[in-house]
Motif scaffolding. Structure first.
Motif, PDB file in Angstrom:
ATOM      1  N   PHE A 192     -16.626   5.625 -23.547  1.00 24.28           N
ATOM      2  CA  PHE A 192     -15.636   4.597 -23.873  1.00 24.28           C
ATOM      3  C   PHE A 192     -15.533   4.391 -25.379  1.00 24.28           C
ATOM      4  O   PHE A 192     -14.435   4.229 -25.923  1.00 24.28           O
ATOM      5  CB  PHE A 192     -15.993   3.272 -23.203  1.00 24.28           C
ATOM      6  N   HIS A 241     -13.696   4.488 -15.813  1.00 24.11           N
ATOM      7  CA  HIS A 241     -14.923   5.285 -15.914  1.00 24.11           C
ATOM      8  C   HIS A 241     -14.708   6.656 -15.268  1.00 24.11           C
ATOM      9  O   HIS A 241     -15.057   7.695 -15.854  1.00 24.11           O
ATOM     10  CB  HIS A 241     -16.060   4.524 -15.226  1.00 24.11           C
ATOM     11  N   SER A 243     -18.184  -0.414 -12.269  1.00 21.41           N
ATOM     12  CA  SER A 243     -19.047  -0.015 -13.384  1.00 21.41           C
ATOM     13  C   SER A 243     -18.508  -0.350 -14.766  1.00 21.41           C
ATOM     14  O   SER A 243     -19.288  -0.551 -15.704  1.00 21.41           O
ATOM     15  CB  SER A 243     -19.307   1.490 -13.308  1.00 21.41           C
ATOM     16  N   THR A 244     -17.193  -0.440 -14.938  1.00 21.63           N
ATOM     17  CA  THR A 244     -16.636  -0.588 -16.282  1.00 21.63           C
ATOM     18  C   THR A 244     -16.704  -2.008 -16.850  1.00 21.63           C
ATOM     19  O   THR A 244     -17.081  -2.182 -18.015  1.00 21.63           O
ATOM     20  CB  THR A 244     -15.180  -0.083 -16.308  1.00 21.63           C
ATOM     21  N   TRP A 253     -13.610   0.436 -12.560  1.00 23.93           N
ATOM     22  CA  TRP A 253     -14.385   1.663 -12.405  1.00 23.93           C
ATOM     23  C   TRP A 253     -13.503   2.897 -12.512  1.00 23.93           C
ATOM     24  O   TRP A 253     -13.989   3.986 -12.852  1.00 23.93           O
ATOM     25  CB  TRP A 253     -15.119   1.668 -11.053  1.00 23.93           C
ATOM     26  N   ILE A 297     -18.655  10.292 -10.686  1.00 21.48           N
ATOM     27  CA  ILE A 297     -19.486   9.125 -10.971  1.00 21.48           C
ATOM     28  C   ILE A 297     -20.083   8.595  -9.668  1.00 21.48           C
ATOM     29  O   ILE A 297     -19.583   8.901  -8.584  1.00 21.48           O
ATOM     30  CB  ILE A 297     -18.696   8.002 -11.676  1.00 21.48           C
ATOM     31  N   GLN A 348     -24.702   3.944 -16.912  1.00 23.21           N
ATOM     32  CA  GLN A 348     -23.860   3.006 -17.645  1.00 23.21           C
ATOM     33  C   GLN A 348     -23.803   3.362 -19.126  1.00 23.21           C
ATOM     34  O   GLN A 348     -22.758   3.205 -19.773  1.00 23.21           O
ATOM     35  CB  GLN A 348     -24.380   1.584 -17.465  1.00 23.21           C
ATOM     36  N   ALA A 357     -21.329   6.081 -19.679  1.00 24.76           N
ATOM     37  CA  ALA A 357     -19.970   5.538 -19.656  1.00 24.76           C
ATOM     38  C   ALA A 357     -19.653   4.822 -20.964  1.00 24.76           C
ATOM     39  O   ALA A 357     -18.569   5.006 -21.542  1.00 24.76           O
ATOM     40  CB  ALA A 357     -19.811   4.574 -18.482  1.00 24.76           C
ATOM     41  N   LYS A 360     -14.681   9.951 -17.726  1.00 24.43           N
ATOM     42  CA  LYS A 360     -15.769  10.922 -17.604  1.00 24.43           C
ATOM     43  C   LYS A 360     -15.257  12.266 -17.112  1.00 24.43           C
ATOM     44  O   LYS A 360     -15.710  13.326 -17.599  1.00 24.43           O
ATOM     45  CB  LYS A 360     -16.863  10.409 -16.668  1.00 24.43           C
TER      46      LYS A 360
END
Length: 295
Positions: free
Chosen positions: A270, A121, A64-65, A118, A185, A263, A266, A125
């Motif tokens: 970030f 993330h 995801s990142t 990820w 996540i 997303q 996230a 989170k």
């Protein structure tokens, strides 16, 4: 035209599509469109957006990142598909006798993780959910081959493990799961490409997505063979790889508004913590949207 697919070991679907190239899954899907396929192996999935922008690859996938950091760097990417959630893909581990009972207890400690993946993330989170900051409240250090030993000896407080490493660590014992990935996540595999390809040749993207689904179907039906491929190529035991691969959903899904919202959350975390230096509008990485470029 030749379509170049980027592949690295951290994206299971692309990894097995590559290792099944002898079955011609991607070639079979693209041949009716008059296209051929080559694979471009590389080691660092964080570079996927850069490689797309440079024209080194046409299609890639990560966790995801990296697509968020790619947008922040000004790379004009478009999401094409995602995997189903992978709740058992990874975990934040601590020693069995660690005083840490929640992620809040990690304040002021050192955590090893694959920075930029990820895992960033996950940690960002989890900390944000309890009012802590990834940038200010822990020392995040890139994990390496010594991370598990450092954790077991108390040199670090926590370590994010995934795949066969996680299976091996749990089999050995002496460690405890502080955070299960799925509790924080969705941890999806994410597939994306350059905007020009997505918008000018959507049939190619559809063909590549079909090829990914076929590779996933093979891995789901042959977990032991898939595990033996990974163990021979990447190290570790086939038993641990099989445990890890059986935990994956092996299902490719379309990009949805819910995924874009995940997303965006996230990306906002970030930016707030300084992991990216500019805000990102994730919805701009959708076909037909206005590109999000650095001025």
């Amino acid at each position: 035209m030749t379509i170049t697919i980027g592949v690295h070991s951290s994206n299971p679907s692309l990894y097995h599509l590559y290792h099944l190239s002898r079955l011609g899954l991607a070639q079979e899907e693209l041949a009716p469109l008059g296209e051929s396929v080559v694979f471009h192996p590389y080691t660092n999935g964080v570079r996927t957006g850069e490689l797309l922008s440079q024209g080194v690859i046409d299609f890639g996938g990560t966790g995801s990142t990296p697509p968020v950091t790619a947008q922040a760097a000004g790379h004009d990417i478009v999401y094409t598909a995602v995997s189903a959630p992978r709740p058992e893909h990874g975990a934040l581990l601590v020693p069995e006798d660690s005083p840490a009972r929640t992620v809040a207890d990690l304040k002021g400690t050192t955590v090893h993780l694959a920075i930029g993946s990820w895992q960033t993330h996950l940690i960002a989170k989890a900390l944000d959910d309890v009012g802590l900051s990834y940038a200010d409240d822990i020392t995040a250090v890139r994990s390496d081959g010594n991370s598990e030993e450092l954790l077991r000896t108390g040199a670090i407080a926590a370590w994010v493990a995934q795949g066969a490493q996680l299976a091996a660590a749990r089999r050995t014992g002496g460690l405890r799961t502080l955070i299960r990935t799925g509790d924080v996540i969705t941890d999806r595999s994410v597939f994306f490409a350059r905007r020009d390809l997505v918008e000018s040749r959507p049939e190619i993207i559809e063909a590549l997505t079909r090829a990914l689904r076929r590779a996933d179907g093979w891995a789901a039906a042959h977990p032991r063979q898939a595990a033996e491929i990974a163990a021979a190529d990447l190290g570790g035991s086939a038993d641990d790889w099989e445990t890890a691969l059986r935990a994956l959903p092996w299902r490719i899904e379309p990009v949805t508004d819910a995924f874009i919202a995940e997303q965006q959350e996230a990306a906002d975390i970030f930016h707030r913590t300084g992991f990216i230096d500019r805000p990102v509008i994730v919805a701009r990485a959708v076909a037909g949207a206005v590109a999000d470029k650095v001025a």
